[in-house]
Enzyme design. Structure first.
Site, short mmCIF file in Angstrom:
data_model
loop_
_atom_site.label_atom_id
_atom_site.label_comp_id
_atom_site.label_asym_id
_atom_site.label_seq_id
_atom_site.Cartn_x
_atom_site.Cartn_y
_atom_site.Cartn_z
N LEU A 83 25.22 4.10 46.76
CA LEU A 83 26.53 4.50 45.10
C LEU A 83 24.70 4.13 44.63
O LEU A 83 24.63 5.84 43.52
CB LEU A 83 27.07 3.95 45.23
CG LEU A 83 27.82 4.88 43.56
CD1 LEU A 83 29.16 4.88 43.96
CD2 LEU A 83 27.92 3.31 42.65
N GLN A 86 22.71 7.20 45.01
CA GLN A 86 23.12 8.36 44.79
C GLN A 86 23.37 8.26 43.46
O GLN A 86 22.96 9.45 43.18
CB GLN A 86 24.66 8.44 45.31
CG GLN A 86 24.57 9.41 47.50
CD GLN A 86 23.42 10.31 47.11
OE1 GLN A 86 22.66 10.01 48.10
NE2 GLN A 86 23.64 11.87 46.66
N GLU A 87 23.59 7.86 42.70
CA GLU A 87 23.64 7.97 41.44
C GLU A 87 22.88 7.89 40.40
O GLU A 87 22.83 8.18 39.40
CB GLU A 87 25.21 6.70 40.55
CG GLU A 87 26.26 6.85 41.57
CD GLU A 87 26.90 8.30 41.12
OE1 GLU A 87 27.11 9.21 39.95
OE2 GLU A 87 27.69 8.85 41.75
N SER A 88 21.61 6.60 40.79
CA SER A 88 20.67 6.96 39.82
C SER A 88 19.49 6.59 40.00
O SER A 88 18.28 6.87 39.62
CB SER A 88 21.04 5.46 38.72
OG SER A 88 20.53 4.41 40.06
#
Length: 160
Positions: A83, A86-88
């Protein structure tokens, strides 16, 4: 959905890579999901460096925080790492056009009671709050829908 599919592919790939990497070490007797195992940790660190968008911040510190907060909230640490990727893209100062902040891209206006005036750009705060939110969404909606809600890909599930 595309965002979520990439996360699932990452988790499976990372699991397989670390699993085969760990199988080469005949002395390895621990669970391959253990981020404290030196062989697994080195494999993950290499993957993070290779898959970051630029030079990643302190990878050891991030893995320590992911390990602690994943265990506290009963989350798979690989899922949390996926995650974060993907996010940062492993950039602790990441900020989206929706004002999502930090490693786990938490939107402050949705979680002020968890943030309590602290900065999501601080890796300790960002991973703590992000794993709290992730655990709540998984508990409320189940793993698949919970991760969709977390990533903003299922706005109809989230009733803010």
């Amino acid at each position: 959905m595309k965002h979520f599919a990439k996360l699932i592919i990452f988790v499976v790939t990372l699991f397989l890579v670390t699993s085969s990497y760990a199988n080469y070490n005949t002395h390895l007797k621990t669970n391959i999901l253990d981020l404290s195992d030196p062989v697994v940790r080195e494999a993950i660190k290499s993957w993070v460096v290779k898959n970051s968008c630029g030079k990643p911040n302190d990878v050891d510190m991030m893995l320590d925080l992911v390990g602690v907060h994943s265990q506290q909230k009963n989350l798979n640490p690989y899922l949390v790492i996926g995650l974060i990727r993907q996010e940062s893209c492993f950039y602790t100062k990441a900020r989206s056009n929706m004002n999502a902040q930090g490693y786990m891209q938490v939107i402050p206006r949705w979680h002020p009671e968890k943030i309590k005036g602290r900065s999501l750009y601080n890796p300790t705060v960002g991973i703590d709050v992000g794993t709290q939110v992730m655990r709540e969404y998984i508990d409320k909606y189940g793993e698949v829908k919970g991760l969709k809600v977390y990533s903003g890909g299922a706005k109809s599930y989230y009733n803010g």
